[in-house]
Design a protein around this motif. Structure first.
Motif, PDB file in Angstrom:
ATOM      1  N   ALA A 115     -15.714 119.715   3.557  1.00 17.58           N
ATOM      2  CA  ALA A 115     -14.534 120.263   2.892  1.00 17.58           C
ATOM      3  C   ALA A 115     -14.236 121.695   3.313  1.00 17.58           C
ATOM      4  O   ALA A 115     -13.087 122.148   3.197  1.00 17.58           O
ATOM      5  CB  ALA A 115     -14.728 120.202   1.377  1.00 17.58           C
ATOM      6  N   ASP A 116     -15.248 122.421   3.828  1.00 16.86           N
ATOM      7  CA  ASP A 116     -15.000 123.796   4.252  1.00 16.86           C
ATOM      8  C   ASP A 116     -14.194 123.875   5.548  1.00 16.86           C
ATOM      9  O   ASP A 116     -13.737 124.939   5.939  1.00 16.86           O
ATOM     10  CB  ASP A 116     -16.312 124.569   4.395  1.00 16.86           C
ATOM     11  CG  ASP A 116     -17.251 123.999   5.459  1.00 16.86           C
ATOM     12  OD1 ASP A 116     -16.829 123.148   6.267  1.00 16.86           O
ATOM     13  OD2 ASP A 116     -18.425 124.418   5.476  1.00 16.86           O
ATOM     14  N   GLY A 117     -14.021 122.738   6.214  1.00 22.89           N
ATOM     15  CA  GLY A 117     -13.221 122.692   7.426  1.00 22.89           C
ATOM     16  C   GLY A 117     -13.899 123.218   8.664  1.00 22.89           C
ATOM     17  O   GLY A 117     -13.301 123.207   9.751  1.00 22.89           O
ATOM     18  N   THR A 118     -15.148 123.666   8.570  1.00 23.69           N
ATOM     19  CA  THR A 118     -15.856 124.225   9.728  1.00 23.69           C
ATOM     20  C   THR A 118     -17.191 123.540  10.012  1.00 23.69           C
ATOM     21  O   THR A 118     -17.782 123.776  11.063  1.00 23.69           O
ATOM     22  CB  THR A 118     -16.134 125.725   9.531  1.00 23.69           C
ATOM     23  OG1 THR A 118     -17.014 125.917   8.409  1.00 23.69           O
ATOM     24  CG2 THR A 118     -14.842 126.494   9.318  1.00 23.69           C
ATOM     25  N   THR A 119     -17.659 122.719   9.082  1.00 31.66           N
ATOM     26  CA  THR A 119     -18.967 122.077   9.225  1.00 31.66           C
ATOM     27  C   THR A 119     -18.813 120.617   9.606  1.00 31.66           C
ATOM     28  O   THR A 119     -18.137 119.860   8.906  1.00 31.66           O
ATOM     29  CB  THR A 119     -19.768 122.168   7.908  1.00 31.66           C
ATOM     30  OG1 THR A 119     -19.941 123.535   7.541  1.00 31.66           O
ATOM     31  CG2 THR A 119     -21.131 121.501   8.057  1.00 31.66           C
ATOM     32  N   ILE A 120     -19.445 120.220  10.694  1.00 29.14           N
ATOM     33  CA  ILE A 120     -19.491 118.815  11.089  1.00 29.14           C
ATOM     34  C   ILE A 120     -20.789 118.218  10.572  1.00 29.14           C
ATOM     35  O   ILE A 120     -21.862 118.800  10.770  1.00 29.14           O
ATOM     36  CB  ILE A 120     -19.378 118.668  12.615  1.00 29.14           C
ATOM     37  CG1 ILE A 120     -17.983 119.123  13.076  1.00 29.14           C
ATOM     38  CG2 ILE A 120     -19.638 117.216  13.045  1.00 29.14           C
ATOM     39  CD1 ILE A 120     -17.792 119.109  14.575  1.00 29.14           C
ATOM     40  N   VAL A 121     -20.685 117.090   9.889  1.00 30.49           N
ATOM     41  CA  VAL A 121     -21.831 116.480   9.225  1.00 30.49           C
ATOM     42  C   VAL A 121     -22.184 115.152   9.865  1.00 30.49           C
ATOM     43  O   VAL A 121     -21.314 114.289  10.045  1.00 30.49           O
ATOM     44  CB  VAL A 121     -21.542 116.268   7.720  1.00 30.49           C
ATOM     45  CG1 VAL A 121     -22.751 115.644   7.022  1.00 30.49           C
ATOM     46  CG2 VAL A 121     -21.169 117.589   7.054  1.00 30.49           C
ATOM     47  N   GLU A 140     -12.161 128.829  16.034  1.00 34.16           N
ATOM     48  CA  GLU A 140     -12.209 130.228  15.624  1.00 34.16           C
ATOM     49  C   GLU A 140     -12.841 130.378  14.242  1.00 34.16           C
ATOM     50  O   GLU A 140     -13.603 131.320  13.993  1.00 34.16           O
ATOM     51  CB  GLU A 140     -10.804 130.834  15.639  1.00 34.16           C
ATOM     52  CG  GLU A 140     -10.167 130.874  17.011  1.00 34.16           C
ATOM     53  CD  GLU A 140     -10.970 131.687  18.017  1.00 34.16           C
ATOM     54  OE1 GLU A 140     -11.711 132.605  17.598  1.00 34.16           O
ATOM     55  OE2 GLU A 140     -10.866 131.400  19.225  1.00 34.16           O
ATOM     56  N   ALA A 141     -12.527 129.455  13.330  1.00 28.55           N
ATOM     57  CA  ALA A 141     -13.074 129.542  11.978  1.00 28.55           C
ATOM     58  C   ALA A 141     -14.585 129.311  11.982  1.00 28.55           C
ATOM     59  O   ALA A 141     -15.329 130.013  11.282  1.00 28.55           O
ATOM     60  CB  ALA A 141     -12.384 128.529  11.067  1.00 28.55           C
ATOM     61  N   ALA A 142     -15.051 128.322  12.757  1.00 28.39           N
ATOM     62  CA  ALA A 142     -16.489 128.054  12.832  1.00 28.39           C
ATOM     63  C   ALA A 142     -17.233 129.234  13.456  1.00 28.39           C
ATOM     64  O   ALA A 142     -18.325 129.608  13.007  1.00 28.39           O
ATOM     65  CB  ALA A 142     -16.740 126.779  13.640  1.00 28.39           C
ATOM     66  N   ASP A 143     -16.646 129.822  14.480  1.00 27.45           N
ATOM     67  CA  ASP A 143     -17.269 130.981  15.117  1.00 27.45           C
ATOM     68  C   ASP A 143     -17.349 132.155  14.143  1.00 27.45           C
ATOM     69  O   ASP A 143     -18.337 132.903  14.118  1.00 27.45           O
ATOM     70  CB  ASP A 143     -16.473 131.373  16.358  1.00 27.45           C
ATOM     71  CG  ASP A 143     -17.224 132.348  17.247  1.00 27.45           C
ATOM     72  OD1 ASP A 143     -18.418 132.103  17.511  1.00 27.45           O
ATOM     73  OD2 ASP A 143     -16.628 133.344  17.685  1.00 27.45           O
ATOM     74  N   GLU A 144     -16.332 132.301  13.311  1.00 29.60           N
ATOM     75  CA  GLU A 144     -16.328 133.372  12.315  1.00 29.60           C
ATOM     76  C   GLU A 144     -17.415 133.143  11.272  1.00 29.60           C
ATOM     77  O   GLU A 144     -18.066 134.102  10.814  1.00 29.60           O
ATOM     78  CB  GLU A 144     -14.956 133.454  11.647  1.00 29.60           C
ATOM     79  CG  GLU A 144     -14.808 134.573  10.636  1.00 29.60           C
ATOM     80  CD  GLU A 144     -14.733 135.958  11.261  1.00 29.60           C
ATOM     81  OE1 GLU A 144     -14.601 136.932  10.493  1.00 29.60           O
ATOM     82  OE2 GLU A 144     -14.820 136.080  12.502  1.00 29.60           O
ATOM     83  N   VAL A 145     -17.627 131.885  10.884  1.00 32.81           N
ATOM     84  CA  VAL A 145     -18.705 131.571   9.942  1.00 32.81           C
ATOM     85  C   VAL A 145     -20.044 131.997  10.518  1.00 32.81           C
ATOM     86  O   VAL A 145     -20.874 132.616   9.833  1.00 32.81           O
ATOM     87  CB  VAL A 145     -18.712 130.066   9.607  1.00 32.81           C
ATOM     88  CG1 VAL A 145     -19.990 129.690   8.853  1.00 32.81           C
ATOM     89  CG2 VAL A 145     -17.498 129.693   8.771  1.00 32.81           C
ATOM     90  N   LEU A 146     -20.276 131.678  11.788  1.00 34.51           N
ATOM     91  CA  LEU A 146     -21.526 132.071  12.428  1.00 34.51           C
ATOM     92  C   LEU A 146     -21.634 133.590  12.525  1.00 34.51           C
ATOM     93  O   LEU A 146     -22.687 134.176  12.259  1.00 34.51           O
ATOM     94  CB  LEU A 146     -21.623 131.429  13.810  1.00 34.51           C
ATOM     95  CG  LEU A 146     -22.878 131.741  14.633  1.00 34.51           C
ATOM     96  CD1 LEU A 146     -24.144 131.442  13.845  1.00 34.51           C
ATOM     97  CD2 LEU A 146     -22.870 130.951  15.929  1.00 34.51           C
ATOM     98  N   ARG A 147     -20.542 134.243  12.879  1.00 38.62           N
ATOM     99  CA  ARG A 147     -20.566 135.695  13.049  1.00 38.62           C
ATOM    100  C   ARG A 147     -20.914 136.400  11.737  1.00 38.62           C
ATOM    101  O   ARG A 147     -21.628 137.413  11.742  1.00 38.62           O
ATOM    102  CB  ARG A 147     -19.211 136.190  13.551  1.00 38.62           C
ATOM    103  CG  ARG A 147     -19.191 137.661  13.947  1.00 38.62           C
ATOM    104  CD  ARG A 147     -17.813 138.119  14.368  1.00 38.62           C
ATOM    105  NE  ARG A 147     -16.883 138.171  13.251  1.00 38.62           N
ATOM    106  CZ  ARG A 147     -16.833 139.197  12.389  1.00 38.62           C
ATOM    107  NH1 ARG A 147     -17.668 140.214  12.500  1.00 38.62           N
ATOM    108  NH2 ARG A 147     -15.951 139.183  11.405  1.00 38.62           N
TER     109      ARG A 147
END
Length: 238
Positions: free
Chosen positions: A56-62, A188-195
């Motif tokens: 649901a967060d739109g950045t995590t692949i499960v 970009e959103a997933a990279d921001e989560v990691l950053r």
């Protein structure tokens, strides 16, 4: 391992030139598995494919049942040599089998701090998820990473060329998503989560929401030690 400074992520030269020396991915101890413990799954077990979904967060692949109480999160960059070693020679294959066996949900946060090739690869993987081919394509890209890196890294054309090796992946929808970078917002959103995370390098792992310390190399290389850590986390969730 890939590391980051205060100015962002940088490539650790030792990881590129001698990634085998990085504790994250040196060896693998598979064990035999069996019995009623879904975490104790062997390399030879015949398992169904794991469900694939976007959280649901739109950045995590499960991978696996998103309702599974035990969650293991992996932080990776598709161009990271240490990540490729972890995925091909370390404990990542065991984690994927455990997800396929219903023991846990395996969550992926895909960074793209190593350049355009990482962004192209993350976008292509998000497109593969739409075709329910994320796991197969993810495995393939890591198997081919070393060869691709020597020729300049992931490009849209190379990603499409490799996708031919995954039955059912290539098609108008997937091809357009790769060529047009359809999922750039996800990338970009997933990279921001990691950053913004406390992760200091890739690959990194969190078990039950607790980040594995960077000096816990054995959990990335030793199946038996990782199994014991997962069992402890499972009991804590009960």
């Amino acid at each position: 391992m890939q590391v980051r400074s205060r100015r962002g992520f940088l490539v650790a030269a030792a990881a590129i030139t001698a990634s085998a020396s990085v504790g994250a991915c040196r060896s693998r101890n598979e064990g035999s598995g069996g019995g009623d413990d879904p975490l104790d799954v062997s390399a030879s077990a015949h398992l169904p494919a794991a469900p694939e979904s976007l959280a649901a967060d739109g950045t995590t692949i499960v991978l696996g049942d998103p309702g599974a109480p035990l969650a293991v999160r992996l932080y990776e960059d598709m161009s990271c040599p240490a990540c490729a070693e972890f995925e091909t020679e370390g404990t990542a294959p065991y984690l994927k089998r455990a997800a396929r066996n219903g023991a846990l949900q395996l969550q992926f946060t895909l960074g793209s701090f190593l350049g355009p090739g990482s962004k192209f690869a993350a976008n292509a993987l998000r497109a593969a998820l739409d075709q329910h081919k994320f796991a197969d394509y993810h495995d393939l890209l890591y198997r081919e990473q070393s060869r691709v890196r020597k020729s300049g890294g992931f490009t849209r054309d190379r990603l499409l060329g490799m996708a031919i090796m995954i039955p059912g992946l290539r098609g108008p929808e997937f091809d357009a998503a790769v060529l047009e970078t359809k999922h750039r917002d996800f990338v970009e959103a997933a990279d921001e989560v990691l950053r913004k995370s406390p992760v200091q390098g890739t690959p990194a792992m969190a078990i039950g929401g607790v980040l594995v310390p960077s000096d816990s190399h054995a959990l990335f290389t030793d199946r038996s030690r990782l199994y014991r850590r997962l069992k402890k986390a499972t009991r804590a969730e009960e």
